[in-house]
Design a protein around this motif. Structure first.
Motif, PDB file in Angstrom:
ATOM      1  N   THR A  76      31.684  76.140  29.151  1.00  0.00           N
ATOM      2  CA  THR A  76      32.841  76.883  28.638  1.00  0.00           C
ATOM      3  C   THR A  76      32.549  78.370  28.582  1.00  0.00           C
ATOM      4  N   PHE A  77      31.370  78.725  28.080  1.00  0.00           N
ATOM      5  CA  PHE A  77      31.016  80.134  27.930  1.00  0.00           C
ATOM      6  C   PHE A  77      30.803  80.818  29.276  1.00  0.00           C
ATOM      7  N   GLN A  78      30.628  80.019  30.350  1.00  0.00           N
ATOM      8  CA  GLN A  78      30.495  80.601  31.689  1.00  0.00           C
ATOM      9  C   GLN A  78      31.837  81.012  32.278  1.00  0.00           C
ATOM     10  N   GLY A  79      32.914  80.464  31.755  1.00  0.00           N
ATOM     11  CA  GLY A  79      34.231  80.860  32.225  1.00  0.00           C
ATOM     12  C   GLY A  79      34.928  79.831  33.099  1.00  0.00           C
ATOM     13  N   ASP A  80      36.039  80.259  33.693  1.00  0.00           N
ATOM     14  CA  ASP A  80      36.929  79.360  34.422  1.00  0.00           C
ATOM     15  C   ASP A  80      36.324  78.739  35.679  1.00  0.00           C
ATOM     16  N   ASP A  81      35.243  79.287  36.185  1.00  0.00           N
ATOM     17  CA  ASP A  81      34.609  78.691  37.368  1.00  0.00           C
ATOM     18  C   ASP A  81      34.041  77.309  37.076  1.00  0.00           C
ATOM     19  N   THR A  82      33.936  76.940  35.796  1.00  0.00           N
ATOM     20  CA  THR A  82      33.335  75.650  35.426  1.00  0.00           C
ATOM     21  C   THR A  82      34.370  74.633  34.944  1.00  0.00           C
ATOM     22  N   ILE A  83      35.628  74.914  35.179  1.00  0.00           N
ATOM     23  CA  ILE A  83      36.683  74.018  34.677  1.00  0.00           C
ATOM     24  C   ILE A  83      36.516  72.594  35.203  1.00  0.00           C
ATOM     25  N   SER A  84      36.187  72.411  36.463  1.00  0.00           N
ATOM     26  CA  SER A  84      36.086  71.047  37.000  1.00  0.00           C
ATOM     27  C   SER A  84      34.949  70.271  36.328  1.00  0.00           C
ATOM     28  N   GLU A  85      33.831  70.941  36.034  1.00  0.00           N
ATOM     29  CA  GLU A  85      32.730  70.261  35.354  1.00  0.00           C
ATOM     30  C   GLU A  85      33.118  69.905  33.920  1.00  0.00           C
ATOM     31  N   ARG A  86      33.825  70.808  33.250  1.00  0.00           N
ATOM     32  CA  ARG A  86      34.278  70.532  31.883  1.00  0.00           C
ATOM     33  C   ARG A  86      35.281  69.392  31.880  1.00  0.00           C
ATOM     34  N   GLU A  87      36.144  69.385  32.888  1.00  0.00           N
ATOM     35  CA  GLU A  87      37.134  68.319  33.004  1.00  0.00           C
ATOM     36  C   GLU A  87      36.439  66.963  33.136  1.00  0.00           C
TER      37      GLU A  87
END
Length: 133
Positions: A76-87
């Motif tokens: 999350t703190f890395q930003g929107d580039d990690t949305i798929s992993e968070r999902e």
């Protein structure tokens, strides 16, 4: 100029139900972002941090491990580039939660069955015995 509300660790503890110890632990473990400090050096929390803590509490209360929470926070703190992993992490959590709900429904059914037996026995309709069926 916008005036933001800030809260002390004690106020946040009361608001979220998390202990002061847990709040400090989450910060130390990287689950909570680096907090701002006031002139006296005390941690101060804004509404954004409180909202984040509510999400983290949701994840913890639904069975997410501390390791997974740390990973979710890091992404999350890395930003929107990690949305798929968070999902993916949240989908895994949702599956885990659905299984828990199914198990709780089975337990509820078992308890309701026992309550029905007890209700019948109190009406004099049941049989005597040591183990309820």
């Amino acid at each position: 100029m916008e005036h933001k509300m800030y809260f002390t660790i004690g106020q946040v503890s009361k608001e979220t139900g998390l202990s002061v110890y847990t709040l400090r632990y989450y910060e130390k473990e990287g689950i909570l972002p680096r907090l701002k400090r006031n002139k006296s050096g005390l941690r101060i929390y804004g509404q954004e941090e409180i909202n984040w803590l509510k999400m983290i509490t949701c994840l913890r209360e639904t069975g997410m491990t501390i390791k997974e929470m740390k990973e979710y926070a890091r992404l999350t703190f890395q930003g929107d580039d990690t949305i798929s992993e968070r999902e993916q992490l949240l989908k895994k959590q949702k599956t885990r939660l659905n299984l828990k709900i199914e198990q709780l429904e089975i337990y509820m059914s078992m308890i309701n069955h026992k309550l029905d037996i007890y209700s019948e026995k109190q009406k004099g309709l049941g049989t005597k015995g040591n183990i309820d069926n």
